[in-house]
Write a protein that holds these residues in place. Structure first.
Motif, PDB file in Angstrom:
ATOM      1  N   GLY A 109     -13.273  -9.469  -2.821  1.00 39.26           N
ATOM      2  CA  GLY A 109     -14.373  -9.967  -2.002  1.00 39.26           C
ATOM      3  C   GLY A 109     -13.936 -10.329  -0.592  1.00 39.26           C
ATOM      4  N   GLU A 110     -14.893 -10.670   0.234  1.00 35.86           N
ATOM      5  CA  GLU A 110     -14.626 -10.844   1.652  1.00 35.86           C
ATOM      6  C   GLU A 110     -13.951 -12.165   1.994  1.00 35.86           C
ATOM      7  OE1 GLU A 110     -18.271 -10.150   3.685  1.00 35.86           O
ATOM      8  OE2 GLU A 110     -18.333  -8.011   3.172  1.00 35.86           O
ATOM      9  N   ASP A 111     -13.932 -13.125   1.095  1.00 32.45           N
ATOM     10  CA  ASP A 111     -13.322 -14.420   1.420  1.00 32.45           C
ATOM     11  C   ASP A 111     -11.847 -14.485   1.011  1.00 32.45           C
ATOM     12  OD1 ASP A 111     -13.758 -14.403  -1.286  1.00 32.45           O
ATOM     13  OD2 ASP A 111     -14.462 -16.485  -1.393  1.00 32.45           O
ATOM     14  N   ARG A 112     -11.265 -13.357   0.607  1.00 28.68           N
ATOM     15  CA  ARG A 112      -9.849 -13.352   0.243  1.00 28.68           C
ATOM     16  C   ARG A 112      -8.991 -13.378   1.505  1.00 28.68           C
ATOM     17  NH1 ARG A 112      -9.987 -10.044   3.459  1.00 28.68           N
ATOM     18  NH2 ARG A 112      -9.716  -7.807   3.377  1.00 28.68           N
ATOM     19  N   ARG A 113      -7.707 -13.704   1.330  1.00 26.44           N
ATOM     20  CA  ARG A 113      -6.755 -13.746   2.446  1.00 26.44           C
ATOM     21  C   ARG A 113      -5.652 -12.743   2.141  1.00 26.44           C
ATOM     22  NH1 ARG A 113      -4.741 -14.092   6.880  1.00 26.44           N
ATOM     23  NH2 ARG A 113      -3.887 -15.943   7.892  1.00 26.44           N
ATOM     24  N   VAL A 114      -5.227 -11.970   3.160  1.00 19.42           N
ATOM     25  CA  VAL A 114      -4.288 -10.883   2.921  1.00 19.42           C
ATOM     26  C   VAL A 114      -3.113 -10.964   3.883  1.00 19.42           C
ATOM     27  CG1 VAL A 114      -3.978  -8.362   2.924  1.00 19.42           C
ATOM     28  CG2 VAL A 114      -6.100  -9.357   2.047  1.00 19.42           C
TER      29      VAL A 114
END
Length: 305
Positions: free
Chosen positions: A274-279
């Protein structure tokens, strides 16, 4: 009908599905994925088709008939074979083919073929009755307009359950670290030998600085090597037993943070989260000047040298 030939492992198969599915949605056409079963030849980069464990659209068909394109899409297959032969002679992995493939695309599209091994090359359906796609299509740009659909269809049919899923869900800030060795360690794949122990140590330190409460869940095809060589910057590490490709990706996607390898497998894990993950990702995808279109704007790049 839109046809796309499957190749590679699960991550590459998912990119090929996403490309073909998005093109089918844009054009209002059915999609058939051709399972060439390259793994039968013993090629380590190719694995058994794993897509059927995912929530694929019912209108997408998978056809396990290795010679289908050669027999039924003769013009497209002949053009594809010429492109492959030319690139292999020049060195498929030795140079960036994106500009060449982009120049060839208008003519190939008219013939009913889209050929793209590198970067993002827009596809134009053209007048041919049948359209064949060959390549890896490693860019979200191919399917960005259908992102919610693609995410939904490429998730596993079964939600992750069991002890390991519970451990990830219970962690204060779960981070999936993906370490790929296997075929990447072969001399002929030197171009892919980018993610060093120093890279993983720097990435873990960046995670610790931002999320000192994090727990690192390590996924690898060589977990013993990972235990002996990874520095997680003082963060607690859980070394995950290796399962099947879909099951492990399903577990990875439960995490909120991701330390990537230069692999489409971990790319999809972070995308499905999803878009709220951190990479946190390697600042190079290849060991020389060959480029990639896989980077996303919100990733934090970590030095690999």
């Amino acid at each position: 009908m839109i046809y796309a030939e499957l190749a590679g492992g699960l991550g590459n198969q998912m990119f090929i599905y996403a490309f073909a599915r998005a093109l089918g949605l844009r054009c209002g056409e059915g999609v058939t994925l051709l399972d060439r079963q390259d793994w039968r030849d013993g090629a380590p980069a190719h694995t058994v088709c794993a897509l059927e464990a995912l929530n694929l659209a019912p209108e997408v068909r998978i056809l396990a008939q290795p010679g289908f394109a050669k027999e039924h899409l003769k013009r497209q297959n002949a053009a594809k074979a010429l492109m492959i032969k030319y690139e292999q002679r020049q060195g498929l992995m030795a140079r960036d083919w994106h500009s060449w493939e982009r120049r060839c695309a208008p003519v190939l599209n008219l013939l009913g073929l889209h050929f793209a091994t590198d970067g993002y090359t827009p596809a134009h359906r053209g007048p041919a009755r049948d359209f064949l796609a060959w390549g890896y299509f490693q860019s979200e740009a191919y399917f960005a307009g259908f992102a919610p659909t693609i995410r939904a269809e490429l998730r596993a049919r079964q939600a992750p359950t069991g002890t390991w899923a519970e451990k990830i869900r219970a962690a204060g800030y779960p981070v999936a670290l993906h370490l790929r060795r296997g075929d990447y360690c072969k001399p002929e794949n030197e171009i892919l030998q980018v993610c060093t122990p120093a890279y993983y140590a720097r990435a873990a330190a960046a995670v610790a600085a931002e999320h000192p409460e994090a727990t690192v869940f390590v996924f690898s095809d060589d977990i013993d090597w990972a235990k002996a060589n990874l520095d997680t910057a003082g963060l607690p590490a859980v070394f995950m037993p290796r399962g099947d490709a879909v099951g492990d990706m399903n577990l990875m996607a439960l995490c909120r943070g991701f330390i990537l390898s230069n692999s489409t497998y971990s790319w999809w894990a972070q995308y499905l989260a999803g878009e709220d993950r951190r990479v946190w990702a390697p600042d190079r995808w290849y060991a020389h000047t060959k480029q990639t279109a896989l980077y996303q704007p919100d990733w934090q790049l970590i030095e690999t040298r």
